[in-house]
Design an enzyme around this catalytic site. Structure first.
Site, PDB file in Angstrom:
ATOM      1  N   MET A  22       0.889  -1.504   0.136  1.00 56.51           N
ATOM      2  CA  MET A  22      -0.342  -0.053  -0.167  1.00 56.51           C
ATOM      3  C   MET A  22       0.902   0.912   0.041  1.00 56.51           C
ATOM      4  SD  MET A  22      -2.611   1.260   2.559  1.00 56.51           S
ATOM      5  CE  MET A  22      -3.600  -0.526   2.918  1.00 56.51           C
ATOM      6  N   PRO A  23       1.073   1.937  -0.835  1.00 55.78           N
ATOM      7  CA  PRO A  23       1.912   3.193  -0.647  1.00 55.78           C
ATOM      8  C   PRO A  23       1.161   4.185   0.036  1.00 55.78           C
ATOM      9  CG  PRO A  23       0.538   2.980  -2.922  1.00 55.78           C
ATOM     10  CD  PRO A  23       0.171   1.655  -2.165  1.00 55.78           C
ATOM     11  N   MET A  24       2.413   4.669   0.391  1.00 52.65           N
ATOM     12  CA  MET A  24       1.775   6.287   0.941  1.00 52.65           C
ATOM     13  C   MET A  24       2.083   7.475   0.810  1.00 52.65           C
ATOM     14  SD  MET A  24       1.378   6.788   5.623  1.00 52.65           S
ATOM     15  CE  MET A  24       2.890   5.572   5.568  1.00 52.65           C
TER      16      MET A  24
END
Length: 65
Positions: free
Chosen positions: A1-3
């Site tokens: 999950m990119p943040m």
């Protein structure tokens, strides 16, 4: 999950923040090939008295200029 984390001076409106979040999310999806639902964006408002550059608080720079 990119943040994506963004630290910026306080003062943007909720609408500006909404637009920024949409633009950052769309750019990430188009560039990195992720899905919109997978991208998290964290916005952190910082006061000018809590941010410095070149050994000087931005709040002091504002007073001088």
């Amino acid at each position: 999950m990119p943040m994506i984390q963004v630290q910026m001076f306080s003062g943007r409106t909720p609408e500006q923040k909404r637009n920024l979040v949409r633009a950052l999310t769309d750019a990430f999806v188009q560039t990195a090939g992720s899905t919109v639902d997978a991208v998290d964006v964290i916005l952190t408002d910082v006061e000018k008295s809590d941010w410095a550059q070149g050994g000087e608080l931005f709040s002091d720079k504002a007073l001088a200029g």
